[in-house]
Design an enzyme around this catalytic site. Structure first.
Site, PDB file in Angstrom:
ATOM      1  N   ASP A  50      25.290  28.382  24.565  1.00  0.00           N
ATOM      2  CA  ASP A  50      23.890  28.139  24.922  1.00  0.00           C
ATOM      3  C   ASP A  50      23.564  28.944  26.186  1.00  0.00           C
ATOM      4  OD1 ASP A  50      21.305  26.957  25.330  1.00  0.00           O
ATOM      5  OD2 ASP A  50      21.941  25.243  24.145  1.00  0.00           O
TER       6      ASP A  50
ATOM      7  N   HIS B 288      22.936  32.429  25.579  1.00  0.00           N
ATOM      8  CA  HIS B 288      21.492  32.608  25.417  1.00  0.00           C
ATOM      9  C   HIS B 288      20.818  33.170  26.668  1.00  0.00           C
ATOM     10  CE1 HIS B 288      21.357  29.441  21.927  1.00  0.00           C
ATOM     11  NE2 HIS B 288      22.185  30.438  21.703  1.00  0.00           N
TER      12      HIS B 288
END
Ligand SMILES: *[C@@H]1O[C@H](CO)[C@@H](O)[C@H](O)[C@H]1NC(C)=O
Length: 326
Positions: free
Chosen positions: A219, A242
């Protein structure tokens, strides 16, 4: 003649002796092994860790909690403050979570420092062994909420230096309701497909610096959520993951803004995003102000810079009212 030399010598020896006595008084060390922890990776060391903490925390002089080399099996560790004096938490070993993910996963936190002021956490490796938990999540089974690996809540004047955090069930490091937090040379690693394994998550905190480090997760490398103020991020290698995000914001109508954020001299490699600002399209008083992204290197990054005021990660069921976070 000999007597003339030995007299000063005696004084020197006494001074060294008193210096040693006083300096050890100044910094008593509470070694977890003294309270029954065994670095064998199998014996539950939760209680010995908590005992060492409560002694160090209650010490009227500066104190150290010391974790020697070895692998320590520990469950939920909540280290409560305030403490009487400055604490150094020195880790030379590795902390591992129990195999059964329910053990830490149902409380939301694995290692939590709460209401502690003036603490340094130095070195060490923590491995939450999150793989079993992630596969439960992916199967859509009945899973616990998942634990954040190391958290600082309502803490001030924190140094977190040289920690390696592996395979968190959930976020690896969180800083919430805290101020003056320095995170140096952190290493964070989880597979790119692991769900919600943010590297560092900051919320309602001011004066947080992240300098040096390598973050590879499934993430965000770093997420700055509502109420993040005076944030400085430099020399971070991010990827896979991310990217570095401000948000998601707009969770609540009445939320604190994000202000004064600098991200500099960092590199992004094989990340979904570089730097991004993401807000839900929901009425909110939130805002983002004074953000500087500079000196950033992007290699194989899908969206190097992205501002999304209509954040909708799964493409459905999202609010579509207004672009209200400004
Ligand atoms: C912005 O944040 C930086 C880094 O934390 C800090 O040094 C600076 O004083 C802040 N500026 C303002 C105007 O608060």
């Amino acid at each position: 003649m000999a007597k003339n030399i030995s007299f000063p010598l005696v004084i020197v020896l006494f001074s060294i002796f008193f210096f040693l006595v006083n300096s050890s008084k100044a910094m008593p060390s509470f070694n977890v092994q003294r309270y029954g922890a065994r670095g064998d990776g199998r014996t539950d060391a939760t209680k010995p860790f908590l005992t060492a903490w409560s002694l160090a925390c209650g010490s009227s002089s500066q104190a150290m909690v010391y974790i020697p080399r070895g692998t320590y099996l520990v469950g939920n560790l909540v280290f409560w403050g305030p403490c009487k004096n400055i604490i150094t938490f020195k880790i030379d070993g590795t902390l591992v979570a129990p195999e059964n993910y329910w053990s830490i996963g149902s409380s939301g936190y694995w290692i939590l420092f709460a209401k502690v002021n003036r603490i340094s956490v130095i070195g060490g490796t923590i491995d939450a062994r999150g793989a079993g938990y992630w596969s439960c999540r992916k199967k859509g089974g009945h899973c616990p909420q998942g634990a954040r690996s190391i958290s600082f809540s309502w803490c001030n004047n924190v140094l977190l230096s040289g920690l390696t955090s592996l395979n968190s069930q959930n976020m690896h490091v969180t800083v919430h309701h805290s101020s003056n937090v320095r995170i140096q040379n952190i290493r964070i690693r989880a597979p790119s497909g692991s769900p919600n394994t943010d590297g560092i998550h900051v919320q309602s905190s001011s004066g947080v610096t992240v300098s040096g480090g390598t973050i590879a997760t499934g993430d965000d490398c770093i997420a700055l959520s509502q109420g993040s103020r005076n944030i400085w991020i430099e020399r971070v290698n991010c990827g896979p993951g991310h990217g570095i995000s401000i948000g998601s914001l707009g969770d609540y109508a009445n939320e604190e803004g994000v202000q004064n954020v600098t991200v500099t001299s960092s590199a992004f490699t094989r990340t979904q995003n570089g730097v991004r600002i993401k807000t839900w399209a929901r009425p909110s008083r939130g805002f983002v102000r004074s953000v500087v992204f500079r000196n950033l290197i992007m290699k194989n990054v899908d969206n190097p810079v992205i501002i999304d005021q209509n954040y909708c990660p799964n493409g459905k069921g999202c609010p579509r009212q207004v672009y209200s976070v400004t």
